[in-house]
Each structure stands twice: as C-alpha cells, then as structure tokens.
Design an enzyme around this catalytic site. Structure first.
Site, PDB file in Angstrom:
ATOM      1  N   SER A 106       0.779  -1.232  -0.100  1.00 43.97           N
ATOM      2  CA  SER A 106      -0.026   0.064   0.107  1.00 43.97           C
ATOM      3  C   SER A 106       0.881   1.173   0.081  1.00 43.97           C
ATOM      4  O   SER A 106       0.427   2.285  -0.384  1.00 43.97           O
ATOM      5  CB  SER A 106      -0.893  -0.023   1.364  1.00 43.97           C
ATOM      6  OG  SER A 106      -0.278  -0.237   2.565  1.00 43.97           O
TER       7      SER A 106
ATOM      8  N   HIS B 212      -5.129  -3.065  -2.911  1.00 42.71           N
ATOM      9  CA  HIS B 212      -4.803  -2.235  -3.897  1.00 42.71           C
ATOM     10  C   HIS B 212      -4.442  -2.823  -5.153  1.00 42.71           C
ATOM     11  O   HIS B 212      -3.844  -2.320  -6.208  1.00 42.71           O
ATOM     12  CB  HIS B 212      -3.242  -1.381  -3.570  1.00 42.71           C
ATOM     13  CG  HIS B 212      -3.729  -0.369  -2.200  1.00 42.71           C
ATOM     14  ND1 HIS B 212      -3.962   0.479  -2.543  1.00 42.71           N
ATOM     15  CD2 HIS B 212      -3.425  -0.781  -1.113  1.00 42.71           C
ATOM     16  CE1 HIS B 212      -4.244   1.017  -1.321  1.00 42.71           C
ATOM     17  NE2 HIS B 212      -3.771   0.547  -0.386  1.00 42.71           N
TER      18      HIS B 212
ATOM     19  N   LYS C 292     -11.314   0.650  -2.455  1.00 43.46           N
ATOM     20  CA  LYS C 292     -10.103   1.410  -3.012  1.00 43.46           C
ATOM     21  C   LYS C 292     -10.677   1.562  -4.756  1.00 43.46           C
ATOM     22  O   LYS C 292     -11.464   2.413  -4.922  1.00 43.46           O
ATOM     23  CB  LYS C 292      -8.835   0.689  -2.886  1.00 43.46           C
ATOM     24  CG  LYS C 292      -8.094   1.215  -1.974  1.00 43.46           C
ATOM     25  CD  LYS C 292      -8.112   0.571  -0.530  1.00 43.46           C
ATOM     26  CE  LYS C 292      -7.423   1.188   0.760  1.00 43.46           C
ATOM     27  NZ  LYS C 292      -7.178   0.265   1.780  1.00 43.46           N
TER      28      LYS C 292
END
Ligand SMILES: *Cc1c(COP(=O)(O)O)cnc(C)c1O
Length: 384
Positions: free
Chosen positions: A183, A211, A240
C-alpha cells in the site's frame, strides 16, 4: 484538563508534535474522482485510492442511492441476526465468480476482515509469517490470533524460505500473510514463489489485495499476474478501486463457512449497509466490462515514472521517498502551492527514516497534469 488521563494525552501529543508526527484532520470535500476542496481551495488529488474514480460514477452512486431508499441506511444488525440483506450474498457470488473462487465472505471493512480472518484460522500453537511491510491490519489480526508472529524481509523469498523451514518444525499450522500490491510502496509480492513455498511446507497463504483489485491483472488483482499461484485466502476491499466501502475474502466453501461462523469481526459486527453492497455490485460490473478503464491507472503511473526516470511503476502507487517527516511535510506544502494534493506519509505508517509522498494515479488524471506534477516533483528532488 487536569485529570491524569488528559495530562497523559497532552504529554503524548507534545512528544509527537516535536517529532513532526502528530496528525491532524483536514476537512476535505471530494468534488469528483480526482478533485478535492480543502480550506476553500480546489486541489488535484494524488492521494485518493479511488483508482477508477468509481466513487463518483453515476451508475455506482445511483445504485447506492436506490438501495438506501429501498432498504434503509443501515443493516440493522449483524448478518447472523437480521442484517443479511440478499444483496450481500449476491455480491459474494459476484466476487467469487470474478476471482475464480468457490466462495466469498463480505466484511464491514478491510481492517475488520484481517482482524477476523487470521484469528479464525490460526492460534496459540501456530505461526504467522508476515512481510515486514504488510498493512497494519494484518499485524493486528496476527496479534489477536495469539500465534507466534515471525516477520520476513520485504518480498524476500529466500528469507521467507529460511524462516518458514524453521517455523514449520514446531508449529501445528503456518500462515503466510502479505499484501499483493504494497500500500505504501506500490510494488508487487512475488506470489508465484511465495505460493510454491507455501505448498512445499503445507503453509496457508493470505494475500491482502486492497490495492490490486481493479487495477492489476486485468482488474482481477495481483494473483492474476501469477496464474500458477494458489492463494488460500484472497482478501481485498471494496473501498479502493471499487470506490465504496467494505471488504471481502475469497476462499474454499468450508473456509468461508468457518469464517461466517467464527470470525469475531463478522459475528459481532453489524452487516455492511445494503447501499454499500449495491455500490460494490455496480462497480464490479464496470470493472468486469471495461478493460481500458482498469488498465488506465497503471499506465498513468508509468507515464509519471518514465518522466522522472524512476523505476517503472508496478501498480498505480508511486512512492517518492524523502526520508524525514519534516522534509516530507514541506514537500507536501510545496506541491499544494502548485495545486496538487499529495499527502505526506510518516512513521509509523512507514518505517522510520522513510517518510514519503505516496502518489496514487487514477484513470481520470489528465496526462498534462501528470506531466506538470512530474516537473514539480523533479524540482523538489533537486532542491532538497
Ligand atoms: C486500506 C487497506 C486496508 C483496510 O481496508 P479498509 O476497508 O479501509 O479498512 C487493508 N489492507 C490494505 C493493504 C489496505 O491498503
């Protein structure tokens, strides 16, 4: 403010202030997928994880609004009581199908997911091997489990192999836990080699792909870059690239059933609001259908790393390491003066001495603005 607790807090804050490590909230209004308003100024954000700008996509916001109107603002209870809205199992089926897994379980957030999953599968007689740069919530889950925690050097397969061989002797079960895309660094875990090791030692593999989903491997996530890798617990978030809120884990049917029965952050926490499930379903539809969209954030990040001669981006995340917290705060301010929001990331989010600007590129960032940012960051690196 004279009681001992308040005095303790004030002293703690003074220490953090002196080290430039105190954090403050900055009211921020997100205007769309890329622009934010702070203190009356419009800034182009390179700090949101909204890689596909889906938080503001009309289909996604309409799905959320419609679900809230029809089904209410909240779930009303844990899913095991009355909070199991049918949209949640629909979302789990869609996630499992997209990830090529037997089943999936949705959690309230990514933090809750890892804090619940890890203690469900390992305990006092076991070992958890954790990449040293893995996300804070993996460490939280490992600590809650009561298992012995062994940290291995970041993305270092030889170090993992040595520690795994050592751990295997005494432990009943061994879990390896790592981010897929890291991240704060944006690099990718070598899941093929890690998975081979796990298989060789009958260790289980948890990958946190918060991610990776939506932005690498044609949107399918980090494991899709390593077709032979076997990920036992493929965890990720809805917050995300999918632009909403919540998290999931994909696994075999018995593992998912066990989590639903035993994961404390699932059992003792209110179900995800139906609006969040509806938003994630709409976002997943877009991710599945639009290969050009899911390829865009990485291409934008690579445009930036090429412009500055940095190592080629492996994900939409590009760290600009500056070292000390105060230097990083000054760099953030310099970029803000030029209309960019690039939030300083300081310890303990990253190791001491590695404070950085963490840039996150999204599908909607205009190329001309990326080039302007590259020039601004280039002159920062030259001057300081
Ligand atoms: C953001 C993040 C989480 C936490 O997810 P939330 O849904 O925000 O709680 C977990 N793991 C990683 C790697 C993350 O980046």
């Amino acid at each position: 403010m004279t009681d001992s607790l308040s005095a303790f807090a004030a002293a703690k804050l003074a220490e953090l202030d002196a080290a430039h490590l105190r954090r403050r909230l900055e009211p921020t209004r997100r205007l769309d997928g890329i622009w934010v308003e702070r203190a009356g100024r419009r800034l182009l954000s390179f700090s949101c994880n909204d890689y596909l700008n889906l938080s503001h996509h009309p289909q996604v916001t309409a799905a959320a609004a419609e679900a809230a109107r029809s089904f209410g603002a909240g779930a009303g209870a844990s899913r095991l009581v009355t909070g199991d809205h049918p949209l949640l199992s629909q979302l789990e089926a869609a996630l499992a199908a997209f990830k090529g897994a037997e089943a999936a379980c949705v959690f309230g957030s990514g933090y809750l997911a890892n804090a619940g999953i890890i203690p469900t599968v390992v305990g006092a007689t076991d070992v958890v091997l954790v990449d040293e740069l893995a996300h804070a919530c993996i460490w939280a889950g490992a600590q809650l489990s009561g298992a012995r925690i062994v940290r291995f050097a970041h993305n270092d397969v030889a170090d993992l192999a040595a520690r795994l061989a050592e751990a295997r002797g005494s432990a009943r079960h061994v879990l390896i836990a790592t981010d897929g895309v890291f991240s704060m660094d944006g690099d990718v875990a070598p899941l093929d080699a890690i998975s081979d090791l796990a298989r060789a030692h009958d260790a289980w593999l948890l990958v946190d792909d918060a991610h990776g989903l939506g932005v690498v491997g044609q949107g399918r996530g980090t494991a899709a870059l390593f077709p032979d890798a076997k990920v036992d617990l493929a965890m990720g978030t809805l917050s995300k690239a999918l632009g909403g809120y919540g998290a999931y884990v994909c696994a075999s049917a018995p593992v998912i059933d066990l989590l639903r029965t035993r994961a404390r952050t699932f059992v003792y926490s209110t179900g995800l609001p139906p609006a969040s499930a509806a938003a994630a379903l709409a976002a997943l539809d877009i991710v599945r259908a639009d290969a050009a969209l899911t390829a865009a954030p990485l291409a934008k990040a690579r445009r930036f790393t090429r412009a500055l001669g940095l190592p080629e981006a492996q994900s939409p995340i590009v760290p600009i390491l500056l070292g000390e917290a105060d230097r990083t705060l000054r760099a953030m301010q310099a970029l803000e003066d030029q209309g960019f929001l690039a939030v300083a990331i300081r310890p303990p989010t990253v190791p001491a001495g590695t404070a950085r600007l963490r840039l996150a590129f999204t599908a909607g960032h205009p190329d001309a603005e990326i080039d302007r940012l590259a020039r601004a960051v280039g002159s920062l690196l030259e001057t300081a």
